[in-house]
Design a protein around this motif. Structure first.
Motif, PDB file in Angstrom:
ATOM      1  N   HIS A 107       0.766  -1.140   0.117  1.00  0.00           N
ATOM      2  CA  HIS A 107       0.035  -0.051  -0.054  1.00  0.00           C
ATOM      3  C   HIS A 107       0.937   1.320   0.002  1.00  0.00           C
ATOM      4  O   HIS A 107       0.436   2.238  -0.292  1.00  0.00           O
ATOM      5  CB  HIS A 107      -1.047  -0.007   1.126  1.00  0.00           C
ATOM      6  N   ALA A 108       2.123   1.283   0.354  1.00  0.00           N
ATOM      7  CA  ALA A 108       2.952   2.370   0.557  1.00  0.00           C
ATOM      8  C   ALA A 108       3.388   2.785  -1.029  1.00  0.00           C
ATOM      9  O   ALA A 108       3.159   4.036  -1.216  1.00  0.00           O
ATOM     10  CB  ALA A 108       4.187   1.976   1.308  1.00  0.00           C
ATOM     11  N   GLU A 109       3.455   1.852  -1.606  1.00  0.00           N
ATOM     12  CA  GLU A 109       3.822   2.338  -3.208  1.00  0.00           C
ATOM     13  C   GLU A 109       2.405   2.945  -3.939  1.00  0.00           C
ATOM     14  O   GLU A 109       2.787   3.690  -4.652  1.00  0.00           O
ATOM     15  CB  GLU A 109       4.376   1.089  -3.879  1.00  0.00           C
ATOM     16  N   VAL A 110       1.525   2.264  -3.567  1.00  0.00           N
ATOM     17  CA  VAL A 110       0.325   2.645  -4.228  1.00  0.00           C
ATOM     18  C   VAL A 110      -0.197   4.052  -3.813  1.00  0.00           C
ATOM     19  O   VAL A 110      -0.420   4.808  -4.491  1.00  0.00           O
ATOM     20  CB  VAL A 110      -0.911   1.533  -3.880  1.00  0.00           C
ATOM     21  N   GLY A 111       0.160   4.271  -2.426  1.00  0.00           N
ATOM     22  CA  GLY A 111      -0.092   5.489  -2.103  1.00  0.00           C
ATOM     23  C   GLY A 111       0.672   6.797  -2.660  1.00  0.00           C
ATOM     24  O   GLY A 111       0.273   7.637  -3.033  1.00  0.00           O
ATOM     25  N   ALA A 112       1.898   6.165  -2.951  1.00  0.00           N
ATOM     26  CA  ALA A 112       2.836   7.159  -3.336  1.00  0.00           C
ATOM     27  C   ALA A 112       2.654   7.490  -4.824  1.00  0.00           C
ATOM     28  O   ALA A 112       2.953   8.526  -5.401  1.00  0.00           O
ATOM     29  CB  ALA A 112       4.231   6.598  -3.096  1.00  0.00           C
ATOM     30  N   TYR A 113       2.180   6.439  -5.307  1.00  0.00           N
ATOM     31  CA  TYR A 113       1.798   6.549  -6.786  1.00  0.00           C
ATOM     32  C   TYR A 113       0.887   7.642  -7.157  1.00  0.00           C
ATOM     33  O   TYR A 113       0.887   8.389  -8.008  1.00  0.00           O
ATOM     34  CB  TYR A 113       1.229   5.254  -7.560  1.00  0.00           C
ATOM     35  N   LEU A 114      -0.497   7.624  -6.357  1.00  0.00           N
ATOM     36  CA  LEU A 114      -1.242   8.359  -6.541  1.00  0.00           C
ATOM     37  C   LEU A 114      -0.970   9.808  -6.270  1.00  0.00           C
ATOM     38  O   LEU A 114      -1.199  10.894  -6.947  1.00  0.00           O
ATOM     39  CB  LEU A 114      -2.713   8.080  -5.998  1.00  0.00           C
ATOM     40  N   LEU A 115      -0.095  10.175  -4.928  1.00  0.00           N
ATOM     41  CA  LEU A 115       0.208  11.209  -4.539  1.00  0.00           C
ATOM     42  C   LEU A 115       1.135  11.926  -5.400  1.00  0.00           C
ATOM     43  O   LEU A 115       1.137  13.332  -5.903  1.00  0.00           O
ATOM     44  CB  LEU A 115       0.921  11.127  -3.265  1.00  0.00           C
ATOM     45  N   ALA A 116       1.884  11.170  -6.327  1.00  0.00           N
ATOM     46  CA  ALA A 116       2.901  11.402  -7.324  1.00  0.00           C
ATOM     47  C   ALA A 116       2.148  12.025  -8.465  1.00  0.00           C
ATOM     48  O   ALA A 116       2.393  12.940  -9.127  1.00  0.00           O
ATOM     49  CB  ALA A 116       3.908  10.546  -7.576  1.00  0.00           C
ATOM     50  N   LEU A 117       1.084  11.220  -8.788  1.00  0.00           N
ATOM     51  CA  LEU A 117       0.239  11.679  -9.879  1.00  0.00           C
ATOM     52  C   LEU A 117      -0.356  12.912  -9.582  1.00  0.00           C
ATOM     53  O   LEU A 117      -0.694  13.609 -10.661  1.00  0.00           O
ATOM     54  CB  LEU A 117      -0.861  10.420 -10.192  1.00  0.00           C
ATOM     55  N   TRP A 118      -0.710  13.115  -8.419  1.00  0.00           N
ATOM     56  CA  TRP A 118      -1.434  14.541  -8.023  1.00  0.00           C
ATOM     57  C   TRP A 118      -0.381  15.691  -8.137  1.00  0.00           C
ATOM     58  O   TRP A 118      -0.990  16.832  -8.086  1.00  0.00           O
ATOM     59  CB  TRP A 118      -2.276  14.372  -6.902  1.00  0.00           C
TER      60      TRP A 118
END
Length: 414
Positions: free
Chosen positions: A308-319
């Protein structure tokens, strides 16, 4: 064999704008495969026929506007990054695009800003190179929030509470915090700097915009699929993040990066909410495997191949959130050594300067050492401070400081 170029689709109903985009972005022809269309209908034909990595569209177009186009694009190609161009005089219309746009860019947009946004959107895909989860995350309308927090925020808004009071309530729900920070850091607001302090973000966005964000979050409550996952609790998840944020404040005080650190702490488990919402059955199986001898992120890695750490980082970076925040979210489960930015000094009360990522890890460990979380099977901090961490922070000299933070985070601030 050549690597496939990232495909970028541009949509605007004004031929002059499309011609201008072709001209100013010509130098990127070796970086991206660019497709230009002058109608949303033509753009939908492209999306139905071939893969696209990034979509950049104008908001106000006749017939199918930009928000509706991105909504349909999300259904056709949920893994694509969605960027929308909008003017400051169209704020109400822009709010309609918030649920489906990853980033909102001001129009007219500086070519350098647009290029950076596209480059970052392309690079983000490397953080989570899994089409299934990219598509699952990209297909979400919104994320579930804690109804009690939304009710309290609405009460604050109704009586005109100051930003600091609203932020104190809002920080109990990392999902709404993430949307506030996503919006305030979009170039639509033209700040020219990153804001991660929730109080500042609320003050800048204003009551009307915040009310729109809260209303959007409230509308999603009916569709909250996370409620059916046995052992998973949004309130508990956000309470843990809030407590980590409280512990992080005094830890990061000397580093002068308190806002980034607290923001990363509040957003650390956004990936859990994403997985629980996008893949409730799969995530439910993972949660069921978690016990006293196994951490959640370890079960996720075995089941999904990522955490979930990578998933969360992915969306925050996309934002488009700051890199320090993204990195801290991505690495918050790391057991690697601390690397203080300054040498610990026994004569100085406090802790050495730490990076945002290390400050979050220390804050998490402090939360994990508190009795409140000692028997929580879903908590991944069930360990005392590693001896090597204590040594990196100053050895015995830092122990009273850490103990004071655990017992009274507010009073432990320098």
């Amino acid at each position: 064999m050549h690597e496939r170029q990232e495909r970028v689709l541009f949509v605007d109903d004004e031929p002059d704008v499309i011609a201008g985009l072709r001209r100013v972005l010509h130098r990127h022809r070796d970086d991206w495969a660019m497709v230009f269309t002058e109608s949303p209908e033509a753009a939908l034909d492209v999306l139905a026929a071939e893969p696209v990595d990034v979509i950049v569209t104008d908001l106000l177009m006749p017939g199918v506007d930009g928000a509706e186009l991105l909504r349909r694009a999300r259904d056709l190609q949920p893994g694509a990054a969605r960027l929308i161009l909008t003017g400051h005089t169209h704020r109400d219309a822009s709010m309609r695009a918030l649920p489906v746009a990853h980033q909102m860019l001001s129009k007219p947009c500086d070519p350098a800003d647009l290029s950076r946004a596209i480059d970052r959107a392309c690079a983000v895909r490397g953080l989570l190179n899994d089409p299934k989860i990219q598509g699952a995350v990209g297909s979400l309308d919104a994320l579930p929030s804690v109804p009690a927090v939304l009710t309290q925020v609405n009460a604050c808004l109704e009586r005109g509470a100051p930003p600091r009071e609203i932020a104190a309530v809002l920080e109990h729900d990392g999902v709404v915090v993430s949307k506030v920070l996503q919006l305030v850091n979009s170039s639509f607001f033209g700040l020219g700097r990153r804001i991660t302090d929730v109080v500042q973000a609320i003050a800048y966005l204003g009551i009307d915009v915040l009310r729109s964000i809260v209303a959007s979050a409230s509308c999603f409550q009916t569709f909250d699929s996370t409620r059916d996952i046995r052992g998973f609790s949004l309130p508990r998840l956000h309470a843990h993040a809030f407590d980590t944020g409280r512990m992080c404040r005094p830890v990061a005080q000397r580093s002068r990066n308190v806002p980034d650190t607290v923001a990363a702490a509040l957003l650390q488990d956004l990936g859990q909410v994403l997985l629980a919402s996008a893949l409730p059955e799969d995530f439910g199986e993972v949660v069921a495997e978690v016990g006293s001898a196994r951490a959640l992120h370890e079960a996720e890695l075995e089941h999904f191949g990522f955490t979930h750490a990578e998933v969360g980082a992915y969306l925050l970076a996309l934002w488009g959130l700051p890199n320090d925040v993204v990195e801290a979210v991505a690495t918050h489960h790391s057991d690697g050594p601390l690397e203080p930015l300054t040498s610990p000094s026994p004569s100085t009360r406090g802790l050495p300067m730490l990076s945002v990522a290390d400050a979050v890890r220390v804050g998490r460990a402090l939360v994990g050492s508190s009795e409140r979380y000692a028997r929580d099977p879903m908590d991944t901090n069930r360990r005392r401070f590693p001896p090597e961490w204590l040594e990196a922070l100053g050895g015995e000299a830092c122990e009273p400081v850490l103990r004071a933070i655990v017992y009274d985070p507010e009073g432990a601030r320098p």
